[in-house]
Design an enzyme around this catalytic site. Structure first.
Site, PDB file in Angstrom:
ATOM      1  N   LYS A  45       0.800  -1.217   0.000  1.00 35.26           N
ATOM      2  CA  LYS A  45       0.000   0.000   0.000  1.00 35.26           C
ATOM      3  C   LYS A  45       0.838   1.275   0.000  1.00 35.26           C
ATOM      4  CE  LYS A  45      -3.442  -0.633  -0.595  1.00 35.26           C
ATOM      5  NZ  LYS A  45      -3.903  -1.013  -1.967  1.00 35.26           N
ATOM      6  N   HIS A 107       6.741  -7.314  -2.740  1.00 35.65           N
ATOM      7  CA  HIS A 107       6.667  -6.636  -1.433  1.00 35.65           C
ATOM      8  C   HIS A 107       7.704  -7.221  -0.470  1.00 35.65           C
ATOM      9  CE1 HIS A 107       3.312  -4.199  -2.440  1.00 35.65           C
ATOM     10  NE2 HIS A 107       2.395  -5.140  -2.417  1.00 35.65           N
ATOM     11  N   SER A 137      -4.206   2.971   4.505  1.00 38.77           N
ATOM     12  CA  SER A 137      -4.465   2.298   3.232  1.00 38.77           C
ATOM     13  C   SER A 137      -4.463   0.779   3.405  1.00 38.77           C
ATOM     14  CB  SER A 137      -3.411   2.724   2.215  1.00 38.77           C
ATOM     15  OG  SER A 137      -3.697   2.183   0.948  1.00 38.77           O
TER      16      SER A 137
END
Length: 293
Positions: A45, A107, A137
């Site tokens: 995010k 990620h 988020s």
């Protein structure tokens, strides 16, 4: 297809993860990088989809323009470590890419990136976002994404975030780990979400310079227009609407995208406590973030 129950976190080599990112671990680690690969890394995010789309437009407009309106972005920019049974996994997705360069999203914390990316000196773009907007988020994302753990309520989610009990671990360790690596590697560009929001043209020029590409003024205008927040939000190939794991009745995937939305979520007390904890955890780094523009 039917989505299985939400996963639970477990400790994986010192980092909280779920099986959707560890079940294909051997193949992830053995992934064969190429020198012309571009890796887009970030904590969840932090603007990964935004920068994915920028990179995709910079390259694929020339090489695979027909994919823009027919192939979802998550297939054009595969998520390396993602492994959800019944879907194309990230490793296979990356290996099946036919265009050059391959743009691959991750990620992973810096210590988990497959070794071949370092050996091949592939270009790595890391995008970082301030902690407060990141946690907001992430909260809304976990509410709507059925392959993420149950988020619980806002206050318990915020507590888990500060404790690093999130998929992909601690925000603090993630952003500082990649920042430290950047100091010794010329193949890493470290972008800030806030800088992209404040002066997109400047950051696009930085990105192009790092990648060694010289798009025409017309191409830059095309990219800038396409990646405007409202255009991405309405673009079915980008907005996540083709992803069966997302529940859009709960939240949009591309939700607000602005800097400072955290003010609509943090109480005064939460903000004070978060700031104290933040100062303690970030006191040994020269990495600085802005929480407002």
């Amino acid at each position: 297809m039917e989505i299985p129950p939400r996963p639970t976190l477990f400790d994986f080599h010192g980092v909280p993860m779920t099986r959707y990112f560890t079940d294909n671990w051997e193949n992830v680690q053995k992934f064969k990088a190429r020198p012309d690969d571009i890796v887009l890394a970030s904590y969840p995010k932090a603007g990964n989809t935004w920068v994915s789309y920028i990179l995709d437009l910079l390259y694929c407009r020339q090489t695979l323009p027909e994919q823009q309106d027919s192939v979802p972005l998550f297939q054009r920019v595969p998520f390396l470590e993602l492994y959800v049974p019944g879907f194309l996994n990230g490793v296979d997705g990356a290996n099946q890419l036919t265009g050059f360069p391959r743009i691959i999203k991750t990620h992973l914390p810096v210590q988990f990136l497959p070794q071949s990316f370092w050996e091949q000196n592939a270009k790595i773009v890391y995008v970082a976002r301030n902690a407060k907007d990141s946690v907001v988020s992430y909260f809304h994302f976990d509410r709507m994404n059925k392959v993420q753990p149950e988020p619980g309520d806002w206050s318990s989610f915020l507590r888990r975030f500060t404790e690093g009990e999130m998929v992909f671990g601690s925000w603090y360790e993630h952003v500082t780990g990649w920042w430290e690596k950047k100091q010794t590697r010329s193949n890493i560009l470290y972008l800030f979400y806030e800088d992209l929001s404040e002066d997109f043209d400047r950051e696009l020029n930085r990105l192009c310079s790092f990648l060694g590409v010289s798009p025409s003024a017309d191409s830059k205008k095309h990219v800038t227009e396409k990646v405007l927040f409202n255009n991405m939000k309405q673009n079915k190939m980008v907005n996540g609407s083709t992803n069966e794991a997302f529940d859009f009745n709960v939240s949009a995937f591309i939700r607000k995208g602005n800097v400072g939305d955290w003010k609509n979520h943090f109480t005064v007390k939460q903000d004070e406590e978060f700031n104290e904890d933040y100062k303690r955890k970030m006191k040994n780094t020269d990495l600085h973030f802005r929480t407002i523009l």
